[in-house]
Structure formats: C-alpha cells, structure tokens
Design an enzyme around this catalytic site. Structure first.
Site, PDB file in Angstrom:
ATOM      1  N   SER A 122      55.171  86.743 -60.281  1.00  0.00           N
ATOM      2  CA  SER A 122      54.168  87.802 -60.460  1.00  0.00           C
ATOM      3  C   SER A 122      52.784  87.317 -60.037  1.00  0.00           C
ATOM      4  CB  SER A 122      54.120  88.238 -61.927  1.00  0.00           C
ATOM      5  OG  SER A 122      55.336  88.869 -62.263  1.00  0.00           O
ATOM      6  N   ARG A 173      50.436  88.560 -56.663  1.00  0.00           N
ATOM      7  CA  ARG A 173      49.073  89.095 -56.833  1.00  0.00           C
ATOM      8  C   ARG A 173      48.072  88.253 -56.048  1.00  0.00           C
ATOM      9  NH1 ARG A 173      52.176  90.762 -60.752  1.00  0.00           N
ATOM     10  NH2 ARG A 173      51.637  92.529 -62.085  1.00  0.00           N
ATOM     11  N   ASP A 193      61.302  86.862 -52.679  1.00  0.00           N
ATOM     12  CA  ASP A 193      60.347  87.965 -52.862  1.00  0.00           C
ATOM     13  C   ASP A 193      58.935  87.634 -52.375  1.00  0.00           C
ATOM     14  OD1 ASP A 193      62.338  89.560 -53.754  1.00  0.00           O
ATOM     15  OD2 ASP A 193      61.510  89.911 -55.758  1.00  0.00           O
ATOM     16  N   ASN A 227      64.637  93.691 -51.802  1.00  0.00           N
ATOM     17  CA  ASN A 227      64.703  94.388 -53.096  1.00  0.00           C
ATOM     18  C   ASN A 227      63.533  93.923 -53.949  1.00  0.00           C
ATOM     19  OD1 ASN A 227      65.527  95.906 -55.253  1.00  0.00           O
ATOM     20  ND2 ASN A 227      67.386  94.735 -55.680  1.00  0.00           N
ATOM     21  N   SER A 235      54.933  99.329 -64.538  1.00  0.00           N
ATOM     22  CA  SER A 235      53.520  98.923 -64.519  1.00  0.00           C
ATOM     23  C   SER A 235      53.077  98.576 -63.105  1.00  0.00           C
ATOM     24  CB  SER A 235      53.321  97.701 -65.414  1.00  0.00           C
ATOM     25  OG  SER A 235      54.024  96.583 -64.882  1.00  0.00           O
ATOM     26  N   ASP A 285      62.049  91.767 -68.385  1.00  0.00           N
ATOM     27  CA  ASP A 285      62.816  90.744 -67.671  1.00  0.00           C
ATOM     28  C   ASP A 285      63.488  89.746 -68.614  1.00  0.00           C
ATOM     29  OD1 ASP A 285      61.822  92.075 -65.505  1.00  0.00           O
ATOM     30  OD2 ASP A 285      60.614  90.427 -64.722  1.00  0.00           O
ATOM     31  N   LYS A 331      65.948  98.325 -62.372  1.00  0.00           N
ATOM     32  CA  LYS A 331      65.615  96.995 -61.847  1.00  0.00           C
ATOM     33  C   LYS A 331      66.576  96.654 -60.696  1.00  0.00           C
ATOM     34  CE  LYS A 331      62.425  96.289 -64.972  1.00  0.00           C
ATOM     35  NZ  LYS A 331      61.016  96.305 -64.591  1.00  0.00           N
ATOM     36  N   GLU A 332      66.766  95.371 -60.407  1.00  0.00           N
ATOM     37  CA  GLU A 332      67.625  94.954 -59.297  1.00  0.00           C
ATOM     38  C   GLU A 332      69.010  95.566 -59.406  1.00  0.00           C
ATOM     39  OE1 GLU A 332      65.195  93.457 -60.543  1.00  0.00           O
ATOM     40  OE2 GLU A 332      64.534  91.688 -59.437  1.00  0.00           O
ATOM     41  N   HIS A 344      69.478  88.369 -59.642  1.00  0.00           N
ATOM     42  CA  HIS A 344      69.187  86.982 -60.033  1.00  0.00           C
ATOM     43  C   HIS A 344      69.185  86.767 -61.540  1.00  0.00           C
ATOM     44  CE1 HIS A 344      64.593  88.027 -60.140  1.00  0.00           C
ATOM     45  NE2 HIS A 344      65.298  89.137 -60.114  1.00  0.00           N
ATOM     46  N   ARG A 345      68.632  87.745 -62.277  1.00  0.00           N
ATOM     47  CA  ARG A 345      68.518  87.519 -63.731  1.00  0.00           C
ATOM     48  C   ARG A 345      69.879  87.619 -64.438  1.00  0.00           C
ATOM     49  NH1 ARG A 345      63.586  86.287 -63.870  1.00  0.00           N
ATOM     50  NH2 ARG A 345      62.040  87.489 -62.743  1.00  0.00           N
ATOM     51  N   LYS A 361      66.246  85.163 -55.092  1.00  0.00           N
ATOM     52  CA  LYS A 361      65.152  86.151 -55.166  1.00  0.00           C
ATOM     53  C   LYS A 361      63.918  85.572 -55.865  1.00  0.00           C
ATOM     54  CE  LYS A 361      64.485  91.053 -56.242  1.00  0.00           C
ATOM     55  NZ  LYS A 361      63.318  91.289 -57.040  1.00  0.00           N
TER      56      LYS A 361
HETATM   57  O1  LIG Z   1      54.153  93.304 -61.858  1.00  0.00           O
HETATM   58  C1  LIG Z   1      55.048  92.463 -61.870  1.00  0.00           C
HETATM   59  O2  LIG Z   1      54.914  91.328 -61.360  1.00  0.00           O
HETATM   60  C2  LIG Z   1      56.331  92.804 -62.536  1.00  0.00           C
HETATM   61  C3  LIG Z   1      56.394  93.861 -63.421  1.00  0.00           C
HETATM   62  C4  LIG Z   1      57.637  94.218 -64.153  1.00  0.00           C
HETATM   63  O3  LIG Z   1      58.145  95.420 -63.599  1.00  0.00           O
HETATM   64  P1  LIG Z   1      57.921  96.881 -64.245  1.00  0.00           P
HETATM   65  O4  LIG Z   1      56.484  97.064 -64.517  1.00  0.00           O
HETATM   66  O5  LIG Z   1      58.437  97.766 -63.156  1.00  0.00           O
HETATM   67  O6  LIG Z   1      58.761  96.950 -65.491  1.00  0.00           O
HETATM   68  C5  LIG Z   1      58.713  93.137 -64.063  1.00  0.00           C
HETATM   69  O7  LIG Z   1      59.946  93.670 -64.448  1.00  0.00           O
HETATM   70  C6  LIG Z   1      58.811  92.570 -62.666  1.00  0.00           C
HETATM   71  O8  LIG Z   1      59.773  91.538 -62.612  1.00  0.00           O
HETATM   72  C7  LIG Z   1      57.506  91.955 -62.228  1.00  0.00           C
HETATM   73  C1  LIG Z   2      62.424  93.343 -61.811  1.00  0.00           C
HETATM   74  C2  LIG Z   2      62.140  92.254 -61.112  1.00  0.00           C
HETATM   75  O1  LIG Z   2      61.474  92.227 -59.930  1.00  0.00           O
HETATM   76  P1  LIG Z   2      60.955  93.397 -58.989  1.00  0.00           P
HETATM   77  O2  LIG Z   2      60.715  94.621 -59.816  1.00  0.00           O
HETATM   78  O3  LIG Z   2      59.691  92.854 -58.406  1.00  0.00           O
HETATM   79  O4  LIG Z   2      62.000  93.615 -57.940  1.00  0.00           O
HETATM   80  C3  LIG Z   2      62.544  90.923 -61.635  1.00  0.00           C
HETATM   81  O5  LIG Z   2      62.181  89.908 -61.023  1.00  0.00           O
HETATM   82  O6  LIG Z   2      63.234  90.845 -62.660  1.00  0.00           O
END
Ligand SMILES: O=C(O)C1=C[C@@H](OP(=O)(O)O)[C@@H](O)[C@H](O)C1
Ligand SMILES: C=C(OP(=O)(O)O)C(=O)O
Length: 427
Positions: A15, A19, A41, A85, A165, A308, A335-336, A380-381, A406
């Site tokens: 994350s 950013r 990613d 993804n 978010s 996560d 999610k994934e 991955h998770r 990932k």
């Molecule tokens: O902003 C980010 O870096 C992330 C926000 C989260 O997603 P959501 O806000 O879609 O739940 C999280 O699940 C993702 O792995 C990374």
């Molecule tokens: C949800 C995840 O990533 P993203 O939403 O960025 O694909 C994650 O890494 O668990």
C-alpha cells in the site's frame, strides 16, 4: 519457552509503495523510494507510470523517480496499459490518467477477475469533476477508457467509498493537481478506513496536507515535493508469520514493522493479543509469542477496517478454543477472489466447522483437521493463509503456490526458513 524464536524482515508495504510511486511520479524533482515492494502489483503500477512518460530507474534496492510535476507525456497514439488484478493500482491509475491534457484515448486493461471488481463509484466522481472516463463494457468494472479532452477540472465532489477505500484514496492522491480546488465528501460509510490514514500520511510526507472539515476533505492545490522516502515492512505480509507463531507456541519478531506503523493491518497483533498471544511492540519491531499449544482463544470481531487480515484470522480460528465470529466485511467478496466463500470452502475441505455469513464467517475451533489439497483461486492471501494452517495440518498441499507473487514473491523461501523446525513437529 517458545517452541522456536525467529527474527525476520518482511518486504516493503504494498500500500505504501503504490502511494509513494504516485506521489513521487506526480511530484516536482527527483525522489528516491527506499525499500519499495518489488512484487507484481507495484511493478505493474511502476511500469504504467513509465508508460505515461515518467522516468523511473532502479538503483540497487531503491527506485529513483523523476517527478513529472503532473505533466505526463505518454507515447503518441492510442495506448493500452495492463494492470493485472491490481485493485489499488488500477483505481489510482484511473485517477492519474484523468489529469492528462488533451490526447489520444488511454485504456486500462486487467485480468478477468479484475473485470468483476467494481470501479463505477470512482468513475462517477471523476466524471463529476469533468473527466471523460467510462467502464469499457458498461459493467461498472474495468477495463476503463479515458479520453483526455482538457475538461477535467476538479471542484466539489461526493464519492461513495462504502465498497472500497481505494476510490477515495485515488481521488485524494490526484486532487492537488486539479485546475480548481477539490473538496471531497463521502456519501455513506467508508470501507477499510485505516487505508485513508496511509494515503493522508504519504501525501503529507510529500508536502501536501489535507484538511478535514465536517467530514469533507479539502485538498490544497500544489505539487508534491520530491524526497527520499523509506517504505515500512508490509504489515499484511507480516501477519502470516505472527499467525504461525500464534498457533505453534513460537516467537516471531518482525524487525521492520515499527510500533508507530501507519498501516492499519499492523493492529492485527492487538487481535492476536486478545486471543491469548503475548505481543511486544517497539520502534525496533513487533514480536508475537503464541500461547502454549491449546491456549489460543476464539474472538468475535468486526473486520471492516482490516479486510486483508480476514483470511489470516480464519486460518488460525480452527486451532483456537471456542468460536471465532468474523463480522462486517462483505467487501471481502470483491477482492482477488470472493474471500469469504474461498475460506469457507477450503476450511470445510479440511473438516473445519465453518459457517459462511453474508458479511463474515463463524468458525468453531477444536475440530481435528485432515490434510487435503487447497485451491487458492489465484489469490495470494488464500495461499499464504493456508501456509499457516499447514504448520499444524501435515500433508496439506497448496495448489498454485506461485500466486503469492502478487504481494510477496519470496514468501515460500522465508516461510520455510522461519518455520523449518516446526515443519517437522507433529502437534
Ligand atoms: O488502499 C490500499 O492500499 C488497499 C485498500 C484495501 O482495499 P479496499 O479499500 O478496497 O477494501 C485493501 O484490501 C487492499 O489490499 C489495499
Ligand atoms: C485486496 C488486495 O489488493 P488489491 O485490492 O490492491 O488488488 C490485497 O492485496 O489483499
């Protein structure tokens, strides 16, 4: 005495790396990102920014980024950028591309799964700010098509970030560069709210401080200031090692996860503490010591802020005494993979007592599990969570273990090294 004591470092935060890539690429001057995460990613996002004309060089472990000042110059002609993804990446990049001045169409493409992960709330907000952007197949999901036509201007905008978010983070990250000041208000609740803090912290570190006023975000106009920026270890990646300690009565210290981490998932250890682990926190790292075998307790917990961490928690719940109730996380279904369905199906395959709810899981601990072959759904998770289960369920096999690339390409190597002695213990 813990069964084993290990000290490790995990790769950089996914994350924070993503950013920092965006703020440095938009910034004025040359930034150095120290210790970025080199996984699928962030590498996709890095290559995408390069395709938009930003110069990024690898120097040893660091990335050196020549900021564009917000003036991207993609190669001439229609351009297509593949984002895999990478939910975070494609949502951030969609907003970044809207900043481009008049030019040919840009299409952001992705995997089949990403084509089912919504983005429409973000597109609506970007359109309200003047962008010419749409979901290519009108599904409300990627691929996304942007035609930069000079009409993107910013202004007062509302956004529904109740599913992700990342929509809000994407808008915030580009907002300093809009032609007129941008003020963002939320309609409805914010999903995964701690990720907002990561966004605001990284923006502030690059010189832009967002004001919050009666629930709205006022983003000052300006440019990010170039700087050297150190990436913390990834708290979500660390969770598997802490969870491994929790169920085997071991001690694991993650050195590059400081007490004052800006990552919401760093609070996963608070949950482990509630379940009976001992946790030590300092600026030199975070340590989790699992209770002696049989001492872990189930918990009832809202996971809306830590989506996560749900697979990790679900992986240890069958080994805890009592019932674990995981609530308030319907966003796990986008999610994934659908992570509630995946965890319920795969835990049940091992014989766990698990119930799938619309927005969570109920897992009753104490049932003996039998080994089986686990499907990972290219997530991955799911793979890393079942690595945790595998410490206790000998003979468990994980399909397509390479999907960890990932976020954590070196996962298996570090896993085997960390838990080598435990791998041969029969519990
Ligand atoms: O902003 C980010 O870096 C992330 C926000 C989260 O997603 P959501 O806000 O879609 O739940 C999280 O699940 C993702 O792995 C990374
Ligand atoms: C949800 C995840 O990533 P993203 O939403 O960025 O694909 C994650 O890494 O668990």
């Amino acid at each position: 005495m813990p069964l084993l004591e290990k000290t490790i470092c995990v790769p950089g935060s996914k994350s924070i790396t993503q950013r920092a890539l965006v703020t440095a690429a938009l910034g004025q001057g040359t930034s150095t990102i120290v210790g970025p995460l080199r996984s699928e990613d962030p590498l996709l996002l890095k290559d995408a920014l390069v395709a938009l004309g930003c110069n990024i060089e690898e120097k040893g472990d660091d990335w050196v980024i020549n900021g564009t000042g917000g003036n991207f110059a993609p190669a001439q002609g229609k351009c297509s950028i593949f984002m895999g993804n990478n939910g975070t990446g494609i949502r951030f990049l969609t907003a970044v591309v809207c900043l481009l001045e008049k030019g040919p169409e840009i299409e952001l493409t992705c995997t089949k799964r990403m084509e089912a992960r919504p983005i429409e709330s973000l597109l609506q907000a970007l359109r309200a700010m003047g962008a010419n952007v749409k979901s290519k197949f009108n599904t409300g999901c990627p691929p996304v098509v942007i035609v930069p036509d000079g009409s993107f201007k910013g202004g007062d905008v509302t956004i529904d970030a109740s599913k992700s978010s990342q929509y809000l983070s994407a808008l915030l990250l580009i907002a300093p560069y809009t032609k007129i000041p941008t003020r963002i208000s939320l309609v409805g609740p914010l999903a995964s709210s701690p990720y907002l803090k990561i966004t605001l912290s990284v923006m502030e570190a690059f010189g832009i401080k967002v004001e919050e006023d009666s629930g709205a975000f006022l983003v000052p106009q300006g440019s990010y200031r170039a700087r050297e920026f150190q990436i913390e270890g990834d708290a979500s990646s660390a969770s598997y090692f802490f969870a491994g300690a929790a169920i085997t009565g071991s001690s694991v210290t993650v050195e590059n996860l400081p007490q004052d981490s800006i990552q919401g998932d760093a609070r996963f250890v608070d949950l482990l503490e509630k379940m009976g682990c001992t946790v030590m926190r300092s600026q030199k790292g975070t340590t989790v010591v699992g209770p002696s075998v049989g001492g872990l307790k189930g918990v009832e917990v809202s996971m809306k802020d830590m989506p996560d961490m749900v697979p990790t928690l679900a992986a240890i719940a069958p080994f805890a005494n009592g019932t674990t109730v995981i609530k308030d996380c319907p966003h796990l279904r986008i999610k994934e993979t659908d992570r509630l369905a995946a965890m319920a199906t795969e835990l049940a395959r091992l014989g766990a007592d698990v119930e799938e709810l619309d927005d969570g899981l109920i897992i009753r601990g104490g049932k003996g599990l039998r080994p089986s072959r686990i499907k990972t759904y290219d997530d991955h998770r799911i793979a890393m969570s079942f690595a945790v289960v595998g410490l206790k369920v000998k003979g468990l096999e994980i399909e397509d273990p390479s999907c960890v690339k990932k976020s954590f390409p070196g996962f298996w190597e570090l896993w085997d090294k960390t838990f080598l002695e435990v791998l041969s213990v029969e519990f």
